[in-house]
Design an enzyme around this catalytic site. Structure first.
Site, mmCIF file in Angstrom:
data_model
loop_
_atom_site.group_PDB
_atom_site.id
_atom_site.type_symbol
_atom_site.label_atom_id
_atom_site.label_comp_id
_atom_site.label_asym_id
_atom_site.label_seq_id
_atom_site.Cartn_x
_atom_site.Cartn_y
_atom_site.Cartn_z
ATOM 1 N N LYS A 13 -8.527 -6.880 -0.042
ATOM 2 C CA LYS A 13 -8.902 -7.138 -1.408
ATOM 3 C C LYS A 13 -9.277 -5.897 -2.427
ATOM 4 O O LYS A 13 -8.692 -6.244 -3.555
ATOM 5 C CB LYS A 13 -10.282 -7.998 -1.049
ATOM 6 C CG LYS A 13 -10.060 -9.368 -0.526
ATOM 7 C CD LYS A 13 -11.301 -10.237 -0.159
ATOM 8 C CE LYS A 13 -12.363 -9.616 0.435
ATOM 9 N NZ LYS A 13 -12.162 -9.185 1.675
ATOM 10 N N ARG A 88 -18.226 -16.053 -2.273
ATOM 11 C CA ARG A 88 -17.953 -16.149 -0.727
ATOM 12 C C ARG A 88 -18.507 -17.457 -0.097
ATOM 13 O O ARG A 88 -18.161 -17.821 1.227
ATOM 14 C CB ARG A 88 -19.106 -15.232 0.052
ATOM 15 C CG ARG A 88 -18.527 -13.680 -0.231
ATOM 16 C CD ARG A 88 -19.514 -12.939 0.609
ATOM 17 N NE ARG A 88 -19.282 -11.542 0.248
ATOM 18 C CZ ARG A 88 -18.483 -10.835 0.967
ATOM 19 N NH1 ARG A 88 -17.957 -10.955 1.946
ATOM 20 N NH2 ARG A 88 -18.451 -9.492 0.500
ATOM 21 N N ARG A 125 -9.909 2.892 8.761
ATOM 22 C CA ARG A 125 -10.587 3.282 7.574
ATOM 23 C C ARG A 125 -11.726 3.997 7.864
ATOM 24 O O ARG A 125 -12.073 4.978 7.224
ATOM 25 C CB ARG A 125 -10.983 2.061 6.795
ATOM 26 C CG ARG A 125 -11.785 2.284 5.519
ATOM 27 C CD ARG A 125 -11.945 1.159 4.581
ATOM 28 N NE ARG A 125 -12.853 0.138 5.243
ATOM 29 C CZ ARG A 125 -12.874 -1.055 4.889
ATOM 30 N NH1 ARG A 125 -12.417 -1.557 3.778
ATOM 31 N NH2 ARG A 125 -13.928 -2.195 5.425
ATOM 32 N N ARG A 137 -18.535 3.854 6.256
ATOM 33 C CA ARG A 137 -19.378 2.566 5.803
ATOM 34 C C ARG A 137 -19.938 1.834 7.170
ATOM 35 O O ARG A 137 -19.580 1.931 8.218
ATOM 36 C CB ARG A 137 -18.420 1.379 5.206
ATOM 37 C CG ARG A 137 -17.873 1.665 3.916
ATOM 38 C CD ARG A 137 -17.219 0.645 3.258
ATOM 39 N NE ARG A 137 -17.329 -0.783 3.540
ATOM 40 C CZ ARG A 137 -16.561 -1.731 2.905
ATOM 41 N NH1 ARG A 137 -15.601 -1.566 2.450
ATOM 42 N NH2 ARG A 137 -16.971 -2.803 3.409
ATOM 43 N N ARG A 148 -19.039 -10.508 10.362
ATOM 44 C CA ARG A 148 -18.515 -10.710 9.281
ATOM 45 C C ARG A 148 -17.323 -11.702 9.477
ATOM 46 O O ARG A 148 -17.354 -12.491 8.392
ATOM 47 C CB ARG A 148 -17.955 -9.387 8.490
ATOM 48 C CG ARG A 148 -19.024 -8.491 8.414
ATOM 49 C CD ARG A 148 -18.554 -6.893 7.729
ATOM 50 N NE ARG A 148 -17.924 -7.283 6.513
ATOM 51 C CZ ARG A 148 -17.070 -6.176 5.985
ATOM 52 N NH1 ARG A 148 -16.569 -5.041 6.749
ATOM 53 N NH2 ARG A 148 -16.418 -6.092 4.840
#
Length: 190
Positions: A13, A88, A125, A137, A148
């Site tokens: 995204k 969301r 990532r 992160r 998530r």
């Protein structure tokens, strides 16, 4: 043009919202980036959100809606914007409709990717960040991704029905190379 970008964590995204913002000359509004900035700056919203985000859970609607309302009121968003990571939930989508004050979302773009591909992206990532000396992160790990994805399935996935019923939803296979996904998104909004 006012767009919403939907998709599970790791679907791309942020990458696609950035590319579309360059093509369409409208700002990318990433609630994730906005929340991480609030945490880093130690704002009231940031302090409240920090623990929630660390666990991979969703930040409460009131906080996110407040951030979004402030941001879309800025002059650079007058021509439109791309919402990346918001709404969301259906409740947030309904609040967004209210915050838009009579204006409407022009399109909702859903990025679809299977779970294994998402895990590979998230772990990749994190590895890239470590290798380049950047901070990883806190939610870039398998456990947080699992939380998530469950939250996405339970809370965010119903948005596809909400926006499909309004005739706004367009779905793109986001497991393709980045430039192909971008091209498919541009085609979907034209």
């Amino acid at each position: 043009m006012r767009l919403v970008l939907l998709g599970p964590p790791g679907a791309g995204k942020g990458t696609q919202a950035y590319k579309l913002s360059q093509i369409l000359a409208i700002p990318q509004l990433s609630t994730g980036d906005m929340l991480r900035a609030a945490v880093a700056e130690g704002t009231e919203i940031g302090r409240h959100a920090a623990d929630i985000m660390q666990r991979g859970e969703l930040v409460p609607d009131e906080l996110v809606v407040e951030l979004i309302a402030e941001r879309i009121a800025q002059s650079d968003a007058a021509r439109g914007f791309i919402l990346d990571g918001f709404p969301r939930t259906v409740a947030q989508a309904e609040r967004l409709d209210h915050v838009l004050n009579g204006h409407e979302i022009d399109g909702v773009l859903e990025l679809k990717v299977d779970e294994q591909h998402l895990l590979d992206r998230i772990l990749g990532r994190a590895m890239q960040a470590r290798e380049s000396g950047e901070a990883v992160r806190a939610d870039d790990n398998e456990e947080a991704l699992s939380v998530r994805l469950t939250a996405y399935a339970n809370q965010t996935k119903p948005l596809t029905d909400y926006y499909a019923a309004k005739g706004l939803l367009r779905t793109v296979d986001a497991s393709q190379p980045v430039d192909r996904v971008t091209a498919a998104l541009v085609e979907a909004i034209e």
